[in-house]
Design a protein around this motif. Structure first.
Motif, PDB file in Angstrom:
ATOM      1  N   PRO A 293      11.457  17.237   0.027  1.00  0.00           N
ATOM      2  CA  PRO A 293      10.663  16.325   0.565  1.00  0.00           C
ATOM      3  C   PRO A 293       9.182  15.671   0.026  1.00  0.00           C
ATOM      4  CG  PRO A 293       9.863  19.127   1.222  1.00  0.00           C
ATOM      5  CD  PRO A 293      10.425  18.912   0.604  1.00  0.00           C
ATOM      6  N   ASN A 294       9.140  16.140  -1.355  1.00  0.00           N
ATOM      7  CA  ASN A 294       7.744  15.635  -1.572  1.00  0.00           C
ATOM      8  C   ASN A 294       7.791  13.992  -2.292  1.00  0.00           C
ATOM      9  OD1 ASN A 294       7.369  18.235  -1.834  1.00  0.00           O
ATOM     10  ND2 ASN A 294       7.697  18.995  -3.267  1.00  0.00           N
ATOM     11  N   VAL A 295       6.975  13.552  -0.886  1.00  0.00           N
ATOM     12  CA  VAL A 295       6.932  11.798  -1.563  1.00  0.00           C
ATOM     13  C   VAL A 295       5.901  11.831  -2.132  1.00  0.00           C
ATOM     14  CG1 VAL A 295       6.776   9.575  -0.253  1.00  0.00           C
ATOM     15  CG2 VAL A 295       7.995  11.652   0.877  1.00  0.00           C
ATOM     16  N   GLY A 296       6.678  10.819  -3.549  1.00  0.00           N
ATOM     17  CA  GLY A 296       5.954   9.711  -4.377  1.00  0.00           C
ATOM     18  C   GLY A 296       5.403   8.752  -3.943  1.00  0.00           C
ATOM     19  N   LEU A 297       4.234   7.881  -3.250  1.00  0.00           N
ATOM     20  CA  LEU A 297       3.994   6.725  -2.949  1.00  0.00           C
ATOM     21  C   LEU A 297       2.970   5.841  -3.418  1.00  0.00           C
ATOM     22  CD1 LEU A 297       4.351   4.270  -0.537  1.00  0.00           C
ATOM     23  CD2 LEU A 297       2.036   6.285   0.585  1.00  0.00           C
ATOM     24  N   VAL A 298       3.763   4.762  -4.276  1.00  0.00           N
ATOM     25  CA  VAL A 298       2.661   3.577  -4.711  1.00  0.00           C
ATOM     26  C   VAL A 298       2.713   2.583  -3.917  1.00  0.00           C
ATOM     27  CG1 VAL A 298       2.752   2.491  -6.972  1.00  0.00           C
ATOM     28  CG2 VAL A 298       4.206   4.908  -6.686  1.00  0.00           C
ATOM     29  N   THR A 299       1.768   1.899  -4.033  1.00  0.00           N
ATOM     30  CA  THR A 299       1.156   1.621  -3.159  1.00  0.00           C
ATOM     31  C   THR A 299       0.556   0.413  -3.518  1.00  0.00           C
ATOM     32  OG1 THR A 299      -0.889   1.719  -2.720  1.00  0.00           O
ATOM     33  CG2 THR A 299       1.205   2.241  -1.291  1.00  0.00           C
ATOM     34  N   ALA A 300       0.160  -1.799  -4.213  1.00  0.00           N
ATOM     35  CA  ALA A 300      -0.023  -2.160  -4.281  1.00  0.00           C
ATOM     36  C   ALA A 300      -1.363  -3.228  -3.279  1.00  0.00           C
ATOM     37  CB  ALA A 300       1.140  -3.332  -4.524  1.00  0.00           C
ATOM     38  N   GLN A 301      -1.695  -2.611  -2.429  1.00  0.00           N
ATOM     39  CA  GLN A 301      -2.530  -2.742  -1.319  1.00  0.00           C
ATOM     40  C   GLN A 301      -2.823  -1.135  -0.666  1.00  0.00           C
ATOM     41  OE1 GLN A 301       0.952  -4.828  -1.551  1.00  0.00           O
ATOM     42  NE2 GLN A 301      -0.348  -6.231  -2.379  1.00  0.00           N
ATOM     43  N   ALA A 302      -4.096  -0.799  -0.415  1.00  0.00           N
ATOM     44  CA  ALA A 302      -4.119   0.575   0.196  1.00  0.00           C
ATOM     45  C   ALA A 302      -4.455   0.002   1.931  1.00  0.00           C
ATOM     46  CB  ALA A 302      -5.459   0.671  -0.149  1.00  0.00           C
ATOM     47  N   GLY A 303      -4.265  -0.812   2.445  1.00  0.00           N
ATOM     48  CA  GLY A 303      -3.976  -0.761   3.854  1.00  0.00           C
ATOM     49  C   GLY A 303      -2.613  -0.229   4.310  1.00  0.00           C
ATOM     50  N   PRO A 304      -2.012  -1.180   3.887  1.00  0.00           N
ATOM     51  CA  PRO A 304       0.020  -0.620   4.228  1.00  0.00           C
ATOM     52  C   PRO A 304       0.024   0.749   3.235  1.00  0.00           C
ATOM     53  CG  PRO A 304       0.219  -2.996   3.118  1.00  0.00           C
ATOM     54  CD  PRO A 304      -1.495  -2.092   2.568  1.00  0.00           C
ATOM     55  N   SER A 370       8.308   6.032  -2.859  1.00  0.00           N
ATOM     56  CA  SER A 370       8.035   4.795  -1.633  1.00  0.00           C
ATOM     57  C   SER A 370       7.537   4.137  -1.917  1.00  0.00           C
ATOM     58  CB  SER A 370       8.106   5.675  -0.852  1.00  0.00           C
ATOM     59  OG  SER A 370       8.116   4.791   0.748  1.00  0.00           O
ATOM     60  N   VAL A 371       7.821   2.909  -1.969  1.00  0.00           N
ATOM     61  CA  VAL A 371       6.540   1.454  -2.834  1.00  0.00           C
ATOM     62  C   VAL A 371       5.768   0.706  -2.021  1.00  0.00           C
ATOM     63  CG1 VAL A 371       7.051  -0.187  -5.194  1.00  0.00           C
ATOM     64  CG2 VAL A 371       7.834   2.004  -4.706  1.00  0.00           C
ATOM     65  N   TYR A 372       5.127   0.236  -1.744  1.00  0.00           N
ATOM     66  CA  TYR A 372       4.966  -0.888  -0.877  1.00  0.00           C
ATOM     67  C   TYR A 372       4.182  -2.238  -2.010  1.00  0.00           C
ATOM     68  CZ  TYR A 372       3.258  -3.936   2.456  1.00  0.00           C
ATOM     69  OH  TYR A 372       2.734  -4.624   3.506  1.00  0.00           O
ATOM     70  N   GLU A 373       5.094  -3.282  -1.887  1.00  0.00           N
ATOM     71  CA  GLU A 373       3.895  -4.562  -2.639  1.00  0.00           C
ATOM     72  C   GLU A 373       4.170  -5.453  -2.905  1.00  0.00           C
ATOM     73  OE1 GLU A 373       4.639  -6.426  -7.264  1.00  0.00           O
ATOM     74  OE2 GLU A 373       5.850  -4.800  -7.066  1.00  0.00           O
ATOM     75  N   ILE A 374       3.034  -6.577  -1.960  1.00  0.00           N
ATOM     76  CA  ILE A 374       2.984  -7.621  -2.114  1.00  0.00           C
ATOM     77  C   ILE A 374       3.708  -8.198  -2.902  1.00  0.00           C
ATOM     78  CG2 ILE A 374       1.565  -9.626  -1.378  1.00  0.00           C
ATOM     79  CD1 ILE A 374       0.261  -7.976   0.262  1.00  0.00           C
ATOM     80  N   PHE A 375       4.944  -9.949  -2.243  1.00  0.00           N
ATOM     81  CA  PHE A 375       5.259 -10.561  -3.892  1.00  0.00           C
ATOM     82  C   PHE A 375       4.033 -11.212  -4.322  1.00  0.00           C
ATOM     83  CE2 PHE A 375       7.200 -14.484  -5.282  1.00  0.00           C
ATOM     84  CZ  PHE A 375       8.811 -13.970  -6.050  1.00  0.00           C
TER      85      PHE A 375
END
Length: 441
Positions: A293-304, A370-375
């Motif tokens: 269950p170990n998640v590595g979360l990468v985001t390009a925006q801190a809020g989301p 898991s990744v979050y990014e704005i285009f």
């Protein structure tokens, strides 16, 4: 004969076919005409052709394996008798007015059940929107537009035709097809326990989404869920308005908890909405099973990223410390104002964003990425790095994207082709990731 003719017929009869636009028999023909084999419009009052097919007087004049019944409820028992005598193996009954509609309707449904049982005839419905199997060009439904649905890898088995239709068009709107949609309706003799094993054996179907109101065959349901190797997600509705449910599909009053126990004890997933049903099915269809269950979360925006990490932490995800080797790679890539723990936040999309994802994905402490990014037009998405990861790292990667539809769509399709499911909102990406967390426990 029987259930196999529902899934793989060689010929189709549309009983009650019509050349008049807007009639149910015309809408059913508009979809059925896409079938690769013979299609027979059956109507003794029909004259000439409909969609290039000549009318025939009776189903007895055909060699149909599958019959689509577009006649009113009072005429249906006689039509099913005709089908049985003609050697039809499966029938779809669109009309309502059976077990959900009082004593007279119950008697009609019992007549149909007895005929079907005597002749080994599989009946989908009554009171159904039908079924579609795009990869076999089977569109046995009266719903306009179903003949344009593309093939996909998620099957939807819905007690409510309306839910099945809603789910199908949502998948299509969002750029995905469907491996099949099956509206069970009143389940005269084709229930979850009959359809699930067929889908479990279907190589096109990678996940099965269920909409459940209730079934008297709950023990058989439990058995097939336990036996299935294909991931199953379920949405249980009708947990309060029991009279409304009984008037809809004649479903019995059964608790949510009973179905939850069956699903979760056998590795399945419970959803709380149609969107969750589809998102969970999609991520399970695309992703390898995580080791933990170990998640590595990468985001390009801190809020989301904060929203997603909150959601995941509340649902049992763990965010492990990254290894010294990964931290060293990230120190060379990230600017000083970013957050380089786990979650990793880059502040905004950057040319090295794909390398950041790569570093986290290859970390031995991470099971799910898991990744979050704005285009951004100048950067696009890190397809090359993701392609390498898909080939070399056997871990699920979930990508959540934000941006204008048209510029984003080509990259999104490429990610989906790589086996990386994509979502368009932080809560959807977080939910999909949480489904994998449950699988990794």
């Amino acid at each position: 004969m029987g259930i196999s003719d529902l899934f793989d017929p060689e010929s189709i009869a549309v009983i009650g076919a019509s050349a008049t636009p807007g009639k149910l028999g015309n809408d059913a023909m508009a979809n059925a005409k896409e079938f690769d084999g013979p299609v027979y419009p059956v109507n003794p009052s029909g004259d000439g052709e409909v969609y290039g097919y000549e009318f025939v007087d009776s189903v007895a004049d055909t060699d149909a394996d599958l019959a689509l019944c577009c006649v009113p409820a009072p005429a249906t028992p006689g039509v099913i008798e005709d089908c049985a005598e003609a050697g039809v193996g499966a029938a779809v009954i669109f009309a309502g007015g059976f077990a959900e509609a009082g004593e007279e309707g119950q008697e009609r449904q019992e007549q149909i059940r007895q005929t079907a049982e005597e002749h080994d005839l599989a009946v989908l419905g009554p009171n159904t929107a039908g079924h579609i199997i795009p990869h076999r060009n089977i569109y046995s439904s009266f719903v306009p537009g179903f003949d344009e649905i593309e093939r996909g890898d998620v099957a939807v088995v819905a007690q409510s035709g309306g839910i099945g239709v809603t789910a199908t068009f949502q998948l299509e709107r969002e750029g995905y097809g469907i491996s099949g949609m099956y509206g069970l309706g009143n389940r005269v003799n084709t229930d979850f326990a009959d359809v699930i094993p067929m889908l479990d054996e279907d190589p096109q179907t990678k996940a099965i989404g269920l909409h459940i109101e209730g079934t008297t065959e709950i023990d058989a349901f439990e058995e097939v869920v336990a036996d299935a190797s294909t991931p199953i997600v379920a949405l249980k509705s009708g947990n309060r308005m029991h009279d409304f449910v009984e008037a809809h599909t004649a479903a019995p009053n059964q608790s949510y908890e009973r179905y939850e126990e069956i699903l979760t004890d056998n590795g399945g997933v419970m959803a709380d909405s149609v969107t969750e049903l589809l998102d969970a099915s999609r991520v399970l269809a695309k992703s390898p099973t995580p080791d933990g269950p170990n998640v590595g979360l990468v985001t390009a925006q801190a809020g989301p990223g904060i929203m997603m990490s909150d959601y995941l932490a509340e649902r049992g995800a763990t965010f492990p410390d990254l290894t010294a080797e990964t931290r060293e790679r990230l120190d060379d890539l990230l600017l000083g104002f970013t957050y380089d723990e786990n979650p990793v936040d880059t502040g905004r999309p950057m040319p090295q964003f794909g390398e950041v994802i790569d570093a986290v994905a290859r970390d031995d402490n991470v099971d799910i990425v898991s990744v979050y990014e704005i285009f951004e037009h100048s950067l696009g998405y890190p397809i090359e790095e993701l392609e390498a990861l898909a080939e070399e790292v056997d871990k699920p990667i979930v990508f959540t994207v934000a941006g204008p539809y048209e510029p984003l769509e080509p990259d999104r399709k490429r990610m989906e082709d790589l086996g990386i499911p994509t979502f368009d909102a932080p809560e959807r990406g977080a939910f999909a990731t949480s489904v994998l967390v449950d699988q990794g426990r």
